[in-house]
Write a protein that holds these residues in place. Structure first.
Motif, PDB file in Angstrom:
ATOM      1  N   ARG A 141       4.252  53.741  53.112  1.00  0.00           N
ATOM      2  CA  ARG A 141       4.582  53.313  53.832  1.00  0.00           C
ATOM      3  C   ARG A 141       6.042  53.310  54.150  1.00  0.00           C
ATOM      4  O   ARG A 141       6.684  54.206  54.766  1.00  0.00           O
ATOM      5  CB  ARG A 141       4.521  51.789  54.450  1.00  0.00           C
ATOM      6  CG  ARG A 141       3.740  51.182  54.737  1.00  0.00           C
ATOM      7  CD  ARG A 141       4.317  49.617  55.741  1.00  0.00           C
ATOM      8  NE  ARG A 141       5.527  49.737  56.975  1.00  0.00           N
ATOM      9  CZ  ARG A 141       6.055  48.817  56.855  1.00  0.00           C
ATOM     10  NH1 ARG A 141       5.626  47.490  55.872  1.00  0.00           N
ATOM     11  NH2 ARG A 141       6.413  48.817  57.644  1.00  0.00           N
ATOM     12  N   ARG A 142       6.761  54.145  52.488  1.00  0.00           N
ATOM     13  CA  ARG A 142       8.089  54.239  52.299  1.00  0.00           C
ATOM     14  C   ARG A 142       8.049  55.745  52.737  1.00  0.00           C
ATOM     15  O   ARG A 142       9.235  56.128  52.757  1.00  0.00           O
ATOM     16  CB  ARG A 142       7.965  54.575  50.952  1.00  0.00           C
ATOM     17  CG  ARG A 142       9.419  54.309  50.056  1.00  0.00           C
ATOM     18  CD  ARG A 142       9.767  53.667  48.955  1.00  0.00           C
ATOM     19  NE  ARG A 142       8.313  53.638  48.181  1.00  0.00           N
ATOM     20  CZ  ARG A 142       8.624  54.453  47.271  1.00  0.00           C
ATOM     21  NH1 ARG A 142       9.211  55.594  46.894  1.00  0.00           N
ATOM     22  NH2 ARG A 142       6.930  54.194  46.332  1.00  0.00           N
ATOM     23  N   ARG A 309      -0.534  47.844  65.569  1.00  0.00           N
ATOM     24  CA  ARG A 309      -0.335  46.469  64.479  1.00  0.00           C
ATOM     25  C   ARG A 309      -1.703  45.096  65.259  1.00  0.00           C
ATOM     26  O   ARG A 309      -3.222  45.327  64.640  1.00  0.00           O
ATOM     27  CB  ARG A 309       0.615  45.706  64.442  1.00  0.00           C
ATOM     28  CG  ARG A 309       0.286  45.356  63.124  1.00  0.00           C
ATOM     29  CD  ARG A 309       1.294  43.642  63.199  1.00  0.00           C
ATOM     30  NE  ARG A 309       2.872  45.165  62.573  1.00  0.00           N
ATOM     31  CZ  ARG A 309       4.176  44.181  62.978  1.00  0.00           C
ATOM     32  NH1 ARG A 309       4.481  43.073  62.967  1.00  0.00           N
ATOM     33  NH2 ARG A 309       5.209  45.690  63.002  1.00  0.00           N
ATOM     34  N   TYR A 375      -7.455  50.256  52.607  1.00  0.00           N
ATOM     35  CA  TYR A 375      -5.935  50.396  52.879  1.00  0.00           C
ATOM     36  C   TYR A 375      -5.667  50.115  54.263  1.00  0.00           C
ATOM     37  O   TYR A 375      -4.598  48.864  54.052  1.00  0.00           O
ATOM     38  CB  TYR A 375      -6.090  52.523  52.845  1.00  0.00           C
ATOM     39  CG  TYR A 375      -4.409  52.527  53.697  1.00  0.00           C
ATOM     40  CD1 TYR A 375      -3.727  52.014  53.091  1.00  0.00           C
ATOM     41  CD2 TYR A 375      -3.853  52.701  54.976  1.00  0.00           C
ATOM     42  CE1 TYR A 375      -2.188  52.513  53.441  1.00  0.00           C
ATOM     43  CE2 TYR A 375      -2.921  53.143  55.175  1.00  0.00           C
ATOM     44  CZ  TYR A 375      -2.230  52.269  54.826  1.00  0.00           C
ATOM     45  OH  TYR A 375      -1.394  52.859  54.938  1.00  0.00           O
ATOM     46  N   GLY A 378      -5.038  45.890  53.752  1.00  0.00           N
ATOM     47  CA  GLY A 378      -3.467  46.257  52.391  1.00  0.00           C
ATOM     48  C   GLY A 378      -2.767  46.617  53.799  1.00  0.00           C
ATOM     49  O   GLY A 378      -1.723  45.361  53.289  1.00  0.00           O
ATOM     50  N   LEU A 379      -2.224  47.397  55.394  1.00  0.00           N
ATOM     51  CA  LEU A 379      -1.807  47.353  55.927  1.00  0.00           C
ATOM     52  C   LEU A 379      -1.522  46.410  56.701  1.00  0.00           C
ATOM     53  O   LEU A 379      -0.746  45.854  57.231  1.00  0.00           O
ATOM     54  CB  LEU A 379      -2.038  48.931  56.602  1.00  0.00           C
ATOM     55  CG  LEU A 379      -1.506  49.338  57.134  1.00  0.00           C
ATOM     56  CD1 LEU A 379       0.470  49.165  56.410  1.00  0.00           C
ATOM     57  CD2 LEU A 379      -1.618  50.302  57.995  1.00  0.00           C
ATOM     58  N   GLU A 380      -2.742  45.434  57.135  1.00  0.00           N
ATOM     59  CA  GLU A 380      -2.303  44.736  57.775  1.00  0.00           C
ATOM     60  C   GLU A 380      -1.897  43.519  56.936  1.00  0.00           C
ATOM     61  O   GLU A 380      -0.856  42.692  57.924  1.00  0.00           O
ATOM     62  CB  GLU A 380      -4.008  43.899  58.391  1.00  0.00           C
ATOM     63  CG  GLU A 380      -4.322  44.396  59.591  1.00  0.00           C
ATOM     64  CD  GLU A 380      -6.344  44.055  59.312  1.00  0.00           C
ATOM     65  OE1 GLU A 380      -6.468  42.425  59.856  1.00  0.00           O
ATOM     66  OE2 GLU A 380      -7.201  45.027  59.285  1.00  0.00           O
ATOM     67  N   ARG A 381      -2.370  43.224  56.007  1.00  0.00           N
ATOM     68  CA  ARG A 381      -1.194  41.920  55.327  1.00  0.00           C
ATOM     69  C   ARG A 381       0.058  42.349  54.880  1.00  0.00           C
ATOM     70  O   ARG A 381       0.764  41.742  55.333  1.00  0.00           O
ATOM     71  CB  ARG A 381      -2.186  41.850  53.718  1.00  0.00           C
ATOM     72  CG  ARG A 381      -2.026  40.265  53.438  1.00  0.00           C
ATOM     73  CD  ARG A 381      -2.697  40.683  52.118  1.00  0.00           C
ATOM     74  NE  ARG A 381      -2.656  41.321  50.995  1.00  0.00           N
ATOM     75  CZ  ARG A 381      -3.928  42.465  51.217  1.00  0.00           C
ATOM     76  NH1 ARG A 381      -5.044  41.474  51.551  1.00  0.00           N
ATOM     77  NH2 ARG A 381      -3.786  43.409  50.264  1.00  0.00           N
ATOM     78  N   GLU A 382       0.066  44.330  54.725  1.00  0.00           N
ATOM     79  CA  GLU A 382       1.582  44.115  54.585  1.00  0.00           C
ATOM     80  C   GLU A 382       2.706  44.011  56.274  1.00  0.00           C
ATOM     81  O   GLU A 382       3.782  43.511  56.022  1.00  0.00           O
ATOM     82  CB  GLU A 382       1.695  45.466  54.151  1.00  0.00           C
ATOM     83  CG  GLU A 382       3.192  45.589  53.272  1.00  0.00           C
ATOM     84  CD  GLU A 382       3.140  47.132  53.147  1.00  0.00           C
ATOM     85  OE1 GLU A 382       3.993  47.927  52.690  1.00  0.00           O
ATOM     86  OE2 GLU A 382       2.145  47.587  52.131  1.00  0.00           O
ATOM     87  N   LEU A 383       2.240  44.813  57.146  1.00  0.00           N
ATOM     88  CA  LEU A 383       2.325  44.461  58.786  1.00  0.00           C
ATOM     89  C   LEU A 383       2.622  43.195  58.792  1.00  0.00           C
ATOM     90  O   LEU A 383       3.400  42.272  59.497  1.00  0.00           O
ATOM     91  CB  LEU A 383       1.713  45.562  59.374  1.00  0.00           C
ATOM     92  CG  LEU A 383       1.735  46.841  58.978  1.00  0.00           C
ATOM     93  CD1 LEU A 383       1.213  47.327  60.212  1.00  0.00           C
ATOM     94  CD2 LEU A 383       3.347  47.635  59.330  1.00  0.00           C
ATOM     95  N   ARG A 385       2.954  40.904  56.686  1.00  0.00           N
ATOM     96  CA  ARG A 385       3.867  39.221  56.505  1.00  0.00           C
ATOM     97  C   ARG A 385       5.478  39.276  56.911  1.00  0.00           C
ATOM     98  O   ARG A 385       5.957  38.241  57.080  1.00  0.00           O
ATOM     99  CB  ARG A 385       4.013  40.372  54.843  1.00  0.00           C
ATOM    100  CG  ARG A 385       5.193  38.992  53.865  1.00  0.00           C
ATOM    101  CD  ARG A 385       4.685  40.091  52.524  1.00  0.00           C
ATOM    102  NE  ARG A 385       3.846  39.941  52.196  1.00  0.00           N
ATOM    103  CZ  ARG A 385       3.872  41.279  51.292  1.00  0.00           C
ATOM    104  NH1 ARG A 385       4.154  42.390  50.919  1.00  0.00           N
ATOM    105  NH2 ARG A 385       2.329  41.573  50.795  1.00  0.00           N
ATOM    106  N   ALA A 386       5.776  40.521  57.575  1.00  0.00           N
ATOM    107  CA  ALA A 386       6.754  40.464  58.080  1.00  0.00           C
ATOM    108  C   ALA A 386       7.090  38.317  59.035  1.00  0.00           C
ATOM    109  O   ALA A 386       8.184  38.517  59.028  1.00  0.00           O
ATOM    110  CB  ALA A 386       7.521  41.519  58.988  1.00  0.00           C
TER     111      ALA A 386
END
Lengths: 389, 262
Positions: A141-142, A309, A375, A378-383, A385-386
């Motif tokens: 994501r960076r 998302r 992946y 992981g992306l679902e989790r990361e997005l 989180r916010a």
């Protein structure tokens, strides 16, 4: 343990100074361990015990047989005679008992690179590495910024130069000599890279209320493309399309298949994206309107970030499906990974060992698909989180 | 007909500028249902108008017509001198100058509190990011939640979210603020904090149109109360006159119901 008076009867107060009447305490620690869990879930009754034992026995039996076939009795290599022909007697002997991995050792370059000139196969090999590098960089994501677009353009251009050659001292390799994994990756990468943006436009168009002509066009597009099998589109691209072109105009076959693939994938993805657009509360659109955002600002800043998302799971589902559907180009004679696997089997001495080839191909497909799936989770989790409460 | 003639006045002396909002015989239908019937109303600059009425009376529809979240079919709506038509440029101007606060807050959940506030100034007003952030923080301080700036809306209470929504609208420096039942979705203990913010805003001289059932708020800040029922404006006047000497039976009935509820 007493069960009384443990429920907090006082509604939570907002003031930080108000001390709770009952001291807070931790919940009871979960009892037992894996053994207690197993006793409860696997051996809870005689029936459950029987099923557990029966299935356990089957799993062990098959597991042991697979390990024996794939590893213990497997033939890893075969001798070659003076003229370079493989001597497959050992494999023939082990048939049904042990795998003949020697075929993979013998044919892996044909499977991975198809009919690409043997001495030049380092070029598609680099391309595979570049593709994987591109996926990895895009996944972080960076790196999600404008420069990523540039990285894609440069990498894809380098891949094009490597595959075709004809410049920088590389010999020219015509497209119909390409094959194997690079073809699969080209079809999948270009396919999804073009069909995804296209699908967003189609989904937006289909929801348009102000442009009925655009809406009709998008509806027709989705319904027509979705209504026919991918195979028939590929046939049309490979057989019918040239009939409609003026003499002398010849678009290469891979490109035609690629376009058919993009159009097909976009129709499916458009419906997934539309689902996300519909799931977004109307208030989000209204708030953006009320702030005076233009249509494209609203879409780009408010609607799509949320809608996409929401649909990550079905999007990735479709991506994975289309990654594997690239193998359908086998039907119109494009040399992708699956085709080259089949060609590897055409040599008489190896004909009996299709299982090994297909297992190897399955492992390659699985590696890519599993990576995508992992992946996306992981992306679902990361997005998530916010916005998590 | 000139605009000045359509102005029906409250008790305050009429300022010389053009009215902020003019609704002139506005009609609207949902299918065959006549939801706004000949609605005419004028809001002067800096006037605070509270619109009340039973549910389904068309008050939300009317306020949503003012920034064209709903379109009207007959009549004229003029906001700050610009008539609402299909002309998109005019609509952009109006939306830039009219802030709106919704019943369900409608904050953008994927953006932080501060980003919610700076989005429109940056993209619509083309303000530099640093300046927009300064502006956003100043309004967050004004609604007394600057410490939440980097959180996401989902981490805030309803009352806090609604105050952010007010700050977000104010960041566009609107000339007019519309409130569509801003406290109806809130728990009782959070209503006050939102009303306090709105009272402060009213006292700063903002032109406001509020759809609300908060009669205490109406009494305290409204220059005029408009009562709507079944799509039409039934009665309007100062809060004292409306609440103490209602003229129509419909308003009397409505008030008795409201008071019984409280």
């Amino acid at each position: 343990m007493s069960g009384t008076a443990q429920i907090d009867p006082v509604p939570a107060t907002t003031g930080a100074t108000a001390a709770p009447v009952i001291e807070q305490r931790r919940p009871a620690a979960p009892t037992g361990g894996p053994w207690a869990w197993a006793r409860l879930n696997l051996f809870g009754s005689w029936w459950s015990t029987a099923v557990t034992l029966g299935l356990g026995a089957l799993i062990v039996l098959w597991g042991v047989r697979f390990v024996e076939w794939a590893f213990v009795h497997a033939v890893w290599s075969v001798p070659y005679n003076a003229s370079g022909q493989p001597q497959t007697a050992a494999c023939q002997e082990a048939r049904g008992v042990g795998a003949c991995w020697a075929i993979i050792a013998d044919k892996y370059r044909l499977i991975l690179f198809g009919r690409y000139p043997y001495e030049e196969q380092w070029r598609p090999a680099i391309c595979i590495v570049l593709f994987i590098g591109l996926y990895v960089v895009s996944a972080i994501r960076r790196f999600w910024r404008r420069e990523l677009f540039l990285i894609w353009l440069v990498t894809l251009a380098v891949i094009g130069v490597l595959m075709w050659g004809g410049v920088l001292g590389l010999t020219f390799v015509p497209q119909d000599s390409w094959g194997g994994l690079p073809i699969t990756l080209i079809l999948a990468t270009f396919g999804l890279a073009f069909s995804f943006p296209l699908s967003i436009l189609v989904a937006l168009g289909r929801r348009s209320t102000k442009l009925p002509a655009v809406k009709l066009l998008c509806v027709l597009y989705v319904e027509l493309i979705r209504g026919v099998p991918l195979i028939s589109l590929l046939f049309m691209a490979s057989v019918m399309f040239p009939l409609f072109m003026p003499d002398g105009v010849n678009i290469d076959k891979l490109l035609r298949a690629q376009i058919a693939f993009i159009l097909f994938a976009a129709a499916y993805l458009a419906e997934v994206v539309r689902g996300g657009l519909q799931a977004l509360p109307k208030g989000q659109y209204e708030a953006a309107d009320a702030l005076g955002l233009t249509y494209w600002q609203k879409t780009g800043k408010i609607v799509l970030p949320q809608a996409l998302r929401l649909v990550i799971p079905p999007l990735v589902n479709t991506f994975i499906g289309f990654f594997k559907d690239t193998s359908l180009v086998l039907i119109i004679g494009i040399f992708d990974l699956l085709t080259s696997g089949k060609v590897a089997l055409s040599e008489p001495v190896w004909q009996a060992f299709s299982t090994e080839i297909y297992v190897a191909l399955a492992v390659i497909y699985f590696a890519f698909c599993f990576a995508m799936s992992k992946y996306s989770r992981g992306l679902e989790r990361e997005l998530g989180r916010a916005t998590r409460r | 007909m000139s605009q000045a003639q359509t102005v029906e006045r409250g008790e305050r002396p009429f300022p010389p500028e053009a009215p902020a909002i003019v609704l002139d015989h506005v009609n609207k239908w949902y299918g065959t249902m006549h939801v706004l019937r000949d609605v005419s109303m004028t809001v002067a600059q800096k006037e605070r108008v509270v619109v009340c009425g039973p549910s389904g009376s068309g008050k939300s529809t009317m306020i949503r017509c003012i920034n064209r979240l709903e379109t009207h079919q007959e009549g004229r709506i003029v906001v700050d001198g610009t008539e609402l038509t299909d002309d998109l440029r005019a609509l952009d101007t109006i939306r830039r100058d009219v802030g709106m606060v919704f019943q369900s807050f409608n904050l953008f959940p994927h953006l932080t509190i501060l980003e919610n506030c700076t989005l429109a100034p940056i993209w619509v007003r083309k303000m530099p990011k640093a300046e927009a952030e300064e502006l956003g923080m100043s309004y967050l301080r004004r609604v007394r939640i600057p410490e939440q700036a980097n959180k996401y809306p989902g981490q805030l209470s309803g009352g806090q979210q609604q105050r952010v929504a007010i700050a977000r609208a104010l960041c566009m420096k609107p000339k007019i603020m519309l409130f569509d039942e801003p406290t109806s979705a809130l728990d009782p203990e959070m209503i006050k904090e939102v009303l306090d913010t709105m009272i402060e805003l009213a006292e700063s001289g903002m032109t406001m149109v509020c759809v609300t059932h908060e009669m205490g708020f109406a009494r305290r800040v409204a220059d005029r109360v408009v009562f709507m029922d079944r799509g039409e404006i039934v009665e309007s006047g100062t809060p004292e006159r409306m609440f103490e000497h209602p003229e129509t039976d419909r308003l009397k009935g409505f008030l008795s119901q409201i008071l019984r509820g409280h």
